[in-house]
Design a protein around this motif. Sequence first.
Motif, PDB file in Angstrom:
ATOM      1  N   UNK A 109       1.167  -0.610   0.087  1.00 51.69           N
ATOM      2  CA  UNK A 109      -0.001  -0.066  -0.324  1.00 51.69           C
ATOM      3  C   UNK A 109       0.506   0.953  -0.053  1.00 51.69           C
ATOM      4  N   UNK A 110       2.167   1.123   0.436  1.00 54.97           N
ATOM      5  CA  UNK A 110       2.309   2.690   0.817  1.00 54.97           C
ATOM      6  C   UNK A 110       3.440   2.020  -0.207  1.00 54.97           C
ATOM      7  N   UNK A 111       4.036   1.642  -1.157  1.00 54.92           N
ATOM      8  CA  UNK A 111       4.680   1.772  -2.375  1.00 54.92           C
ATOM      9  C   UNK A 111       3.980   2.031  -3.652  1.00 54.92           C
ATOM     10  N   UNK A 112       2.340   1.935  -3.645  1.00 55.98           N
ATOM     11  CA  UNK A 112       1.327   2.452  -3.893  1.00 55.98           C
ATOM     12  C   UNK A 112       1.429   3.254  -3.717  1.00 55.98           C
ATOM     13  N   UNK A 113       1.047   4.094  -2.643  1.00 60.47           N
ATOM     14  CA  UNK A 113       0.864   5.744  -2.611  1.00 60.47           C
ATOM     15  C   UNK A 113       2.094   7.047  -3.974  1.00 60.47           C
ATOM     16  N   UNK A 114       3.346   5.608  -3.504  1.00 58.52           N
ATOM     17  CA  UNK A 114       4.176   6.835  -3.869  1.00 58.52           C
ATOM     18  C   UNK A 114       4.299   6.472  -5.256  1.00 58.52           C
ATOM     19  N   UNK A 115       3.686   5.364  -5.909  1.00 63.21           N
ATOM     20  CA  UNK A 115       3.244   5.139  -7.012  1.00 63.21           C
ATOM     21  C   UNK A 115       2.102   6.700  -7.364  1.00 63.21           C
ATOM     22  N   UNK A 126      14.033  14.622 -12.455  1.00 65.72           N
ATOM     23  CA  UNK A 126      15.288  13.132 -12.809  1.00 65.72           C
ATOM     24  C   UNK A 126      15.289  12.390 -11.733  1.00 65.72           C
ATOM     25  N   UNK A 127      15.237  10.614 -12.627  1.00 62.67           N
ATOM     26  CA  UNK A 127      15.313  10.162 -11.787  1.00 62.67           C
ATOM     27  C   UNK A 127      13.632   8.784 -10.584  1.00 62.67           C
ATOM     28  N   UNK A 128      12.781  10.162 -11.759  1.00 67.08           N
ATOM     29  CA  UNK A 128      11.717   9.529 -11.544  1.00 67.08           C
ATOM     30  C   UNK A 128      11.261   8.901 -12.028  1.00 67.08           C
ATOM     31  N   UNK A 129      11.767   8.587 -13.486  1.00 68.60           N
ATOM     32  CA  UNK A 129      11.017   6.909 -13.805  1.00 68.60           C
ATOM     33  C   UNK A 129      11.713   5.585 -13.247  1.00 68.60           C
ATOM     34  N   UNK A 130      13.181   5.935 -13.560  1.00 72.76           N
ATOM     35  CA  UNK A 130      13.952   4.800 -12.403  1.00 72.76           C
ATOM     36  C   UNK A 130      13.334   4.641 -11.132  1.00 72.76           C
ATOM     37  N   UNK A 132       9.583   4.970 -10.367  1.00 74.79           N
ATOM     38  CA  UNK A 132       8.418   4.682 -11.047  1.00 74.79           C
ATOM     39  C   UNK A 132       9.167   3.081 -11.206  1.00 74.79           C
ATOM     40  N   UNK A 133       9.889   2.826 -12.012  1.00 75.16           N
ATOM     41  CA  UNK A 133      10.511   1.316 -12.858  1.00 75.16           C
ATOM     42  C   UNK A 133      10.429   0.089 -10.949  1.00 75.16           C
ATOM     43  N   UNK A 134      11.549   0.497 -10.441  1.00 69.77           N
ATOM     44  CA  UNK A 134      11.905   0.097  -9.302  1.00 69.77           C
ATOM     45  C   UNK A 134      10.311  -0.085  -8.370  1.00 69.77           C
ATOM     46  N   UNK A 136       7.411  -0.169  -9.516  1.00 70.36           N
ATOM     47  CA  UNK A 136       6.833  -1.024 -10.083  1.00 70.36           C
ATOM     48  C   UNK A 136       7.130  -2.551  -9.674  1.00 70.36           C
ATOM     49  N   UNK A 137       8.323  -2.957 -10.374  1.00 70.49           N
ATOM     50  CA  UNK A 137       8.977  -4.458  -9.522  1.00 70.49           C
ATOM     51  C   UNK A 137       8.801  -4.771  -8.101  1.00 70.49           C
ATOM     52  N   UNK A 138       8.669  -3.626  -6.995  1.00 72.47           N
ATOM     53  CA  UNK A 138       8.935  -3.479  -5.993  1.00 72.47           C
ATOM     54  C   UNK A 138       7.515  -4.184  -5.440  1.00 72.47           C
ATOM     55  N   UNK A 139       5.777  -3.184  -6.664  1.00 69.63           N
ATOM     56  CA  UNK A 139       4.836  -3.771  -6.547  1.00 69.63           C
ATOM     57  C   UNK A 139       4.529  -5.054  -6.231  1.00 69.63           C
ATOM     58  N   UNK A 140       5.076  -5.783  -7.519  1.00 63.88           N
ATOM     59  CA  UNK A 140       5.599  -7.048  -8.187  1.00 63.88           C
ATOM     60  C   UNK A 140       5.611  -8.055  -7.391  1.00 63.88           C
ATOM     61  N   UNK A 141       6.540  -8.366  -6.065  1.00 65.67           N
ATOM     62  CA  UNK A 141       7.502  -8.653  -5.690  1.00 65.67           C
ATOM     63  C   UNK A 141       6.201  -8.807  -3.825  1.00 65.67           C
ATOM     64  N   UNK A 142       6.187  -7.513  -4.270  1.00 67.24           N
ATOM     65  CA  UNK A 142       4.677  -7.642  -2.749  1.00 67.24           C
ATOM     66  C   UNK A 142       3.735  -8.765  -2.688  1.00 67.24           C
ATOM     67  N   UNK A 143       2.673  -8.016  -4.456  1.00 66.78           N
ATOM     68  CA  UNK A 143       1.813  -8.922  -5.108  1.00 66.78           C
ATOM     69  C   UNK A 143       2.284  -9.795  -4.915  1.00 66.78           C
ATOM     70  N   UNK A 144       3.512 -10.444  -4.770  1.00 66.08           N
ATOM     71  CA  UNK A 144       4.183 -12.064  -5.539  1.00 66.08           C
ATOM     72  C   UNK A 144       4.123 -12.738  -3.692  1.00 66.08           C
TER      73      UNK A 144
END
Length: 163
Positions: A109-115, A126-130, A132-134, A136-144
Amino acid sequence: MHADTAADAAVESLPRAADVAALHRVARRRKPDPNGQRKKRVDARYSDEEKAAILAKARSLNISGAHYVAVVTLAHVHGDLTVPGQRTQLDDYIDELNALRRDVAFIGHNVNQIAKKLNSGGHPRPGDSDLLAQTDRTLGSVGEAVRHIAAAANQAVSYKAVQ
């Protein structure tokens, strides 16, 4: 009543062979009193149905009702048996898994709020796209992780149901 429900009820009412064997071992383990006779009593009251069930089980083990009640009670005292409704290590394990699932889901939930904040518009830094990509990966790992924890908890609950 459906046929499946009646069959399930019949199967649930049958004792498991391992449980019967374990109870028989416990009933046979009681050592004789060194003085030749046990003299202390603990009185208990039973309904007619409870007494009949106790005596029937004792007869099936070829022991007296008093002996049966004594060995089952002492087995529980020594940690060999649990009382229905008593918490077990499996109950603690299930509770731990549920708490872990809740904690990991909260991280998600916290990572989703950051996204959400990063995607809310405005001018990207600068760095926002990186980031956001991280995210997204973190949300995938948390969901798994949440799915695996939930599966382990469900498996433990299923195991407990057959005991």
